[in-house]
Design an enzyme around this catalytic site. Structure first.
Site, PDB file in Angstrom:
ATOM      1  CB  CYS A 161      88.451 -42.548 100.643  1.00 27.58           C
ATOM      2  SG  CYS A 161      87.725 -40.621 100.918  1.00 27.58           S
ATOM      3  CG  LEU A 162      93.860 -39.979 103.213  1.00 24.29           C
ATOM      4  CD1 LEU A 162      93.939 -38.777 102.526  1.00 24.29           C
ATOM      5  CD2 LEU A 162      94.104 -39.775 104.422  1.00 24.29           C
TER       6      LEU A 162
ATOM      7  CG  HIS B 150      83.725 -44.380 101.063  1.00 23.86           C
ATOM      8  ND1 HIS B 150      84.516 -44.695 102.128  1.00 23.86           N
ATOM      9  CD2 HIS B 150      83.876 -43.039 100.860  1.00 23.86           C
ATOM     10  CE1 HIS B 150      85.489 -43.558 102.549  1.00 23.86           C
ATOM     11  NE2 HIS B 150      84.847 -42.515 101.907  1.00 23.86           N
TER      12      HIS B 150
ATOM     13  N   GLY C  67      92.424 -30.954 105.290  1.00 21.81           N
ATOM     14  CA  GLY C  67      92.255 -31.865 104.540  1.00 21.81           C
ATOM     15  C   GLY C  67      92.890 -32.232 103.069  1.00 21.81           C
TER      16      GLY C  67
ATOM     17  N   GLY D 206      87.044 -33.838  99.640  1.00 21.83           N
ATOM     18  CA  GLY D 206      87.215 -32.582  99.011  1.00 21.83           C
ATOM     19  C   GLY D 206      88.068 -32.232  98.032  1.00 21.83           C
ATOM     20  CE1 TYR D 207      93.245 -29.940  98.314  1.00 22.21           C
ATOM     21  CE2 TYR D 207      91.772 -30.452 100.361  1.00 22.21           C
ATOM     22  CZ  TYR D 207      92.461 -29.536  99.403  1.00 22.21           C
ATOM     23  OH  TYR D 207      92.752 -28.272 100.354  1.00 22.21           O
TER      24      TYR D 207
ATOM     25  CD  GLN E 244      91.983 -37.740  98.380  1.00 27.37           C
ATOM     26  OE1 GLN E 244      92.375 -37.377  99.497  1.00 27.37           O
ATOM     27  NE2 GLN E 244      91.111 -37.124  97.689  1.00 27.37           N
TER      28      GLN E 244
ATOM     29  CD  GLU F 141      84.333 -48.120 102.769  1.00 28.61           C
ATOM     30  OE1 GLU F 141      84.279 -48.001 101.491  1.00 28.61           O
ATOM     31  OE2 GLU F 141      84.470 -47.104 103.409  1.00 28.61           O
TER      32      GLU F 141
END
Lengths: 140, 1066
Positions: free
Chosen positions: A30-31, A115, A4, A74-75, A34, A117
């Site tokens: 989210c991702l 999120h 992850g 988690g990050y 990042q 959404e």
């Protein structure tokens, strides 16, 4: 390799970098948040306790208001690695103070760690979409 | 935003006596508020008429007024204390209404007092039906088709517009008082006329009936910056149509998809934002089960019963947070008290399910209608926390203490299938069991859903429990089956009953196979963060989270379960004070209780809180984990006392009076022996099991006799029998539930009743004071007006009472508290009963004598001696203040309950009147109960023949004062013959001078009615009393109470002229 870890997403980071340079308006979630941070030189690190579930308080630093958000990560993006010339922190997590949103300078790019959404989850931060559309003058 | 520094002195208004619709939850909220305000260094002035509360305790506020909760009295307190702010939203509807009235009069502005929390405008928009509707329309939130009316004709014409059935909801009333569903026009006329009468603003809302929709509640908190969070949502198992206080409620919601959940959550936040609420708020929704259509039912702009439940269900302290918001803090500045690390601005996560079941008083009111509707009838509630809904239901059922521990109700055995189906048509207190029985008899889940409109999800959960019963009955008790039964919350006793395997064997099997209760923590965050507050529930899951390591000695204090008539908030007061005393002495404290409304189940009180049913098995699970040094049972009412033997059998040391000695106070023969030894008299009597024995004893003693079961509280099943017919009726009623102990039959003695609470250390005794009852023996002590110190008792008799108390306390080896009831009859002092436990008078006597009774008793229980504690021994010095405790009833809420007073307790709460002189104290007490003391007006008198001579002097005095006397024929003739000009009224039921007409027109100020015998509901007296209750006209069924009212009438001072007393100065 740590499961992850967004720093492992080489292709994603490269794509984000290309999009950043092309001035394409972007809302990262989210991702996505990042990857854009990594693409612009910031670093990520692992949270002691991952943020999971639909009850995380996030403060919008512009309005000083707190919203409840859905999260699953988690990050986090390390605040001290964010280049102040490139982006400013727009949201933080109320519990652990980690970065929850970035607003990129001179770009139509917003990214959030949570999120907006939310499905499942609260609809409190759906205003992020309105702000994004406003920015693009697309809001009806 | 930090705290507003302009706030220095805050007036907190409490909620007054416990009544149906307003119970212990406001003591919980108010106590949290006072603690928070004091922590912030603010000066707190408290007013509450209820002396049994923890919030009125000396360490809770700087100034404490146990005074009537009226606008006039609150103004007097404001004038004396000059607070700069009022906290109005933690004292229930009572506190809110008073604050709003002060605001509307312009009084607050004139005095420069700010209303903390929500603005008056916000409160008005939430409370006023029409304003609320307009506001909802303006923000596009759907309401139910409705109209506010202020007369019956408008109600009828609107109902023709929207169609029947309609719901009638009066504005500004508690727990929906006076509301109801009207299916016919005739019903509509009746209900709306009554509702208009009860509403403070003479308004009722007529609304389209949407019964069958799901009822969902959200608890929302908002701060001055506009941050909003929802603490949790709750779903009523009973669909719309049953008052939420009378519904079985689960948290979180069980049948909503995320879309529905978020839709309603968003709406709740939109509403609280529009109302600009600063603090806690409860929003109730109706949700169409077949679409996404919803409607807002109601908003309460204050903490409520639901918010107490939500706090206990989640660990989120709503009242505390609301208080902090009221004094300026915002949610992102307030710490989450459970984790100690995160903030109050978050939403709790539940990794368990919570079930609440109301506790109804129907076993007290045999004539009452058990049907449930929009008028709340429950006096209290229990809550269970469990790993699954099935276990939650099972735990809650046995927490109710209704002698039922499963979904089997014995009385159904005699009913046919048709009758059973009929049971489902009317929602009542037994619907849960009726559903189970119908499932057992083969009705499908879908059929039951059709009959009850309860969601199939809930019915299928009940069905799982029923299927498991069948398995237990039909199969061998395998390890797997046993494990599943435990996971579903079945106690060993129930498993044994179905499987015919002895309990001991089940226990053994569980031990061998490690099927043991594991305790889980309520931590607000599903273990996402470390929690610091140990708040536990049991499960049959893996992994026990309750930590047993400590250097301190551990003491378990058992709580008193749900609030019911006879066992109320007083016992919570005692449990909490005992915990505090133990903590001060360096012990680790553990509370076990299941009542979500109370202070004792606040996780801040004991070192550990176990939210569990109070049964032997459930308590044993805790004992096994905690291995305490001992347990204290004498403060948790009969609930805790009942567990003494079980605790002893588990090897737990009982701290304080021993079980054997408690038995000597209850067991007739042993008690007689003890009294004989001390040379103390008691009314003659004997023990019986059957009607025949009872008749024989009664005839030997000669009627009237007092009949009562052993080991009960609140005079449950107690009655005075005047002949064979009555004693037969009463004994049969008692024997409806299996009696482990014999029934007592005593000679009924007419006389003066007195009461003491005392502390005994085995050598010495300390009596805070002697209390005198104004009503003669025969009226339950809990329903009597109680006066401290005694006013009409000779020194000789007082000495005798002290002597007897000392003797019997020592004879019974009492260590801790005891309560004794005396009677003085024919110049002799008799003991009626001795209760080796705390009583309902302990809180009030502690407050007016300034003796911390429970603290002293706890220290004595731990081994200290009275002589060394420093309050002296013997009878404590007489206070210069007179304190009068007066009962408060909730008769208007319970349709067809008989309101006449007798040996079985009926009151739900109490108020106190404190003053240096008797008549001022009695005036305050009457005002506190809500009775307006008339200086002139009309009195209706209707008494039985044997009371006529006795009532005459009183009526003469009233007549001479200028009251107009109305009486029924017999009484009127008698009065006229004695020179009193009396208007004759028709008992029945029409004409201008008929009783119903007089009462409904508000022509009568109060009624004196002594009841004829029997419990039947069709007598005229019964009807008059009901009519009085429903029209809120005081009706005195004991001449002693009426005489006390006369004392108040004679007091020449007005409410404004009577001094208010700060009890911290006593």
């Amino acid at each position: 390799m740590d499961l992850g870890d967004p720093e492992d997403c080489n292709i994603g980071i490269r794509t984000a970098k290309e999009l950043y340079e092309k001035d394409i308006p972007i809302l990262g979630i989210c991702l996505g948040h990042q990857l854009m941070a990594l693409a612009t030189g910031a670093k990520t690190a692992k949270l002691k306790y991952g943020h999971r579930g639909p009850n995380h308080p996030v403060k919008d630093l512009k309005t000083d208001k707190v919203y409840i958000t859905s999260q699953n990560h988690g990050y986090y993006v390390k605040e001290d690695t964010v280049n102040k010339e490139v982006a400013e922190v727009s949201h933080i997590n109320l519990n652990d103070g980690t970065v929850e949103g970035l607003r990129y300078k001179n770009k139509k790019i917003f990214t959030v760690q949570f999120h907006p959404e939310a499905c499942p989850g609260p609809e409190d931060t759906s205003y992020i979409f309105d702000e994004f559309l406003n920015e693009l003058n697309l809001k009806k | 935003m930090p705290r507003n520094k302009n706030i220095k002195k805050v007036l907190v208004i409490g909620s007054g006596p416990i009544i149906i619709g307003q119970a212990a939850e406001f003591d919980y909220a108010g106590t949290q508020a006072c603690v928070e305000l004091k922590k912030e260094g603010l000066e707190v002035v408290l007013v509450n008429s209820n002396p049994a509360t923890i919030m009125t305790d000396k360490n809770m506020a700087d100034k404490i007024y146990i005074e009537p909760l009226t606008v006039k009295t609150v103004k007097k307190i404001i004038e004396k204390e000059n607070p700069d702010s009022i906290l109005p939203n933690l004292g229930g509807q009572t506190g809110l209404n008073i604050a709003m009235e002060l605001e509307e009069q312009g009084y607050l502005k004139e005095k420069n007092i700010r209303l903390l929390g929500t603005s008056p405008e916000g409160i008005r928009n939430a409370e006023d039906r029409q304003a609320f509707k307009d506001m909802m329309e303006s923000i596009n939130e759907p309401c139910i088709a409705s109209k506010v009316v202020n007369n019956v004709e408008d109600a009828v014409s609107f109902s023709r517009e929207i169609g029947l059935p309609v719901i009638v909801r009066p504005a500004y009333t508690l727990g929906g008082t006076g509301g109801g569903i009207a299916y016919t026009e005739e019903q509509l006329r009746e209900i709306s006329s009554n509702g208009l009468h009860l509403s403070r603003v003479c308004q009722v809302l007529i609304e389209k009936c949407i019964s069958g929709w799901k009822e969902i509640e959200y608890e929302v908190i908002r701060d001055s910056k506009g941050n909003c969070i929802t603490v949790c949502n709750m779903e009523n198992i009973n669909p719309v149509g049953v008052h939420t206080g009378d519904s079985i409620v689960v948290a979180p919601s069980q049948t909503l998809a995320d879309r529905e959940y978020q839709m309603l959550r968003t709406s709740a936040i939109k509403i609280i934002s529009a109302l600009k609420i600063e603090g806690g708020c409860n929003v109730q929704f109706a949700l169409n089960p077949n679409s996404f259509e919803y409607a807002v039912i109601e908003v309460n702009p204050r903490v409520s019963r639901s918010s107490a439940l939500a706090s206990k269900a989640t660990g989120y302290p709503i009242a505390k947070v609301a208080t902090k918001i009221a004094i300026g803090y915002t949610l992102d500045e307030i710490k989450n008290a459970v984790t100690g690390k995160t903030y109050a601005c978050f939403e709790p996560v539940l990794d368990y399910v919570v079930v609440k079941i109301p506790k109804w008083p129907f076993n007290k009111f045999l004539t009452a209608s058990r049907e449930l509707g929009t008028q709340m009838k429950a006096t209290g509630e229990v809550m269970a926390i469990a790993e699954n809904l099935e276990a939650g239901l099972m735990k809650a059922i046995r927490s109710l203490e209704e002698n039922v521990d499963s979904l089997v109700l014995p009385k159904y055995a005699e009913m046919s299938n048709d009758q059973m189906r009929e049971e489902l048509k009317h929602v009542n207190n037994e619907t849960l069991w009726a559903i189970a029985e119908n499932l057992r008899r083969g009705m499908s889940i879908e059929q039951i859903h059709q009959a009850t409109t309860i969601d199939t999800f809930f019915i299928s959960k009940i069905n799982n429990l029923v299927k498991l019963e069948e398995e237990l009955k039909s199969k061998n008790l395998s390890i797997d089956l046993l494990r599943r039964a435990k996971k579903y919350g079945y106690p060993d006793t129930v498993i044994s009953r179905f499987s015919k395997v002895p309990v001991d064997e089940i226990k053994k099997k569980r031990k061998e196979n490690n099927i043991q209760a594991a305790f889980k923590m309520v931590d607000t965050c599903a273990a996402e963060f470390d929690a610091e507050t140990p708040y536990y529930y049991s499960s049959y899951d893996e992994g026990n989270e309750a930590d047993e390591k400590t250097d301190k000695k551990k003491v378990v204090v058992l709580g008193s379960g749900p609030i019911r008539i006879g066992q109320g908030i007083e016992f919570d007061y005692c449990s909490v004070h005992s915990v505090w005393a133990l903590k001060r002495k360096g012990y680790e404290t553990i509370i076990v209780n299941n009542n979500p409304e109370t202070v004792s189940t606040d996780f801040d009180i004991a070192d550990k809180l176990y939210f569990e049913p109070l049964t032997p098995e459930d308590v044993e699970n805790i004992i096994n984990i905690e291995k305490p040094y001992g347990a204290i049972v004498q403060f948790g009412g009969q609930t805790a006392i009942k567990l003494t033997k079980a605790l002893k059998d588990m090897g737990v040391k009982i701290l304080g009076t021993q079980e054997r000695d408690m038995d000597r106070a209850e067991d007739r023969e042993l008690f007689d022996e003890a009294l004989n030894k001390c040379g103390i008299l008691r009314p003659k009597g004997s023990t019986v099991y059957t009607v025949e024995e009872a008749k024989k004893v009664a005839n030997e003693l000669q009627y009237p006799v007092l009949v009562r079961p052993s080991y009960v509280l609140g005079g449950q099943g107690m009655a005075i029998a005047y002949d064979d017919e009555e004693i037969t009726e009463f004994i049969n009623e008692i024997n409806k539930t299996v009696q482990e102990h014999p029934i007592l039959v005593d000679k009924y003695m007419l006389g003066k009743e007195l009461e003491v609470d005392a502390i005994c250390d085995g050598e010495d005794i300390l009596i805070p004071g002697i209390m005198e009852h104004l009503e003669r023996a025969g009226v339950h002590s809990g329903d009597s007006i109680s006066v401290y110190p005694t006013q009409h008792i000779s020194q000789e008799h007082q000495d005798k009472i002290v002597e007897y108390t000392t003797k019997i306390a020592k004879e019974l080896n009492v260590i801790g508290v005891l309560n004794i009831q005396f009677i003085i009859s024919g110049g002799e002092v008799y003991i009626i009963e001795v209760n080796p436990r705390s009583s309902r008078t302990v809180p009030y006597i502690s407050k007016v004598t300034n003796l911390p009774v429970i603290d002293i008793a706890t220290r004595v229980i731990l081994g200290e001696k009275l002589k060394s504690i420093g309050y002296g021994t013997g009878l404590y010095k007489r206070s210069e203040y007179i304190a009068i405790k007066m009962p408060v009833f909730s008769f208007e809420k319970i349709k067809n309950a008989d309101t006449s007073l007798g040996p079985e307790m009926k009151s739900t709460g109490e108020v106190l009147g404190v003053s240096k002189n008797f008549s001022d104290a009695i005036v305050k007490a009457f005002i506190g109960t809500g009775i307006t003391i008339p200086k002139k007006g009309n009195v209706l008198v209707t008494v039985r023949d044997k009371d006529k001579d006795e009532v005459l002097p009183l009526i003469k005095k009233l007549y001479n004062k200028g009251f107009e006397i109305y009486a029924t024929k017999g009484t009127a003739t008698f009065l006229k013959n004695n020179g009193i000009n009396t208007t004759v009224v028709e008992k029945i039921w029409e004409g201008a001078e008929s009783i119903p007409n007089l009462l409904q027109l508000g022509k009568i100020n109060f009624i004196i009615n002594t009841p004829t015998r029997g419990k039947e509901a069709n007598r005229d007296g019964f009807k008059i009393r009901r009519l009085a209750a429903e029209s809120k006209i005081p009706c005195f069924t004991s001449l002693d109470t009426a005489n006390a009212l006369y004392d108040a009438i004679e007091d020449t001072k007005t409410e404004e002229e009577i001094d208010v007393v700060d009890i911290t100065e006593i």
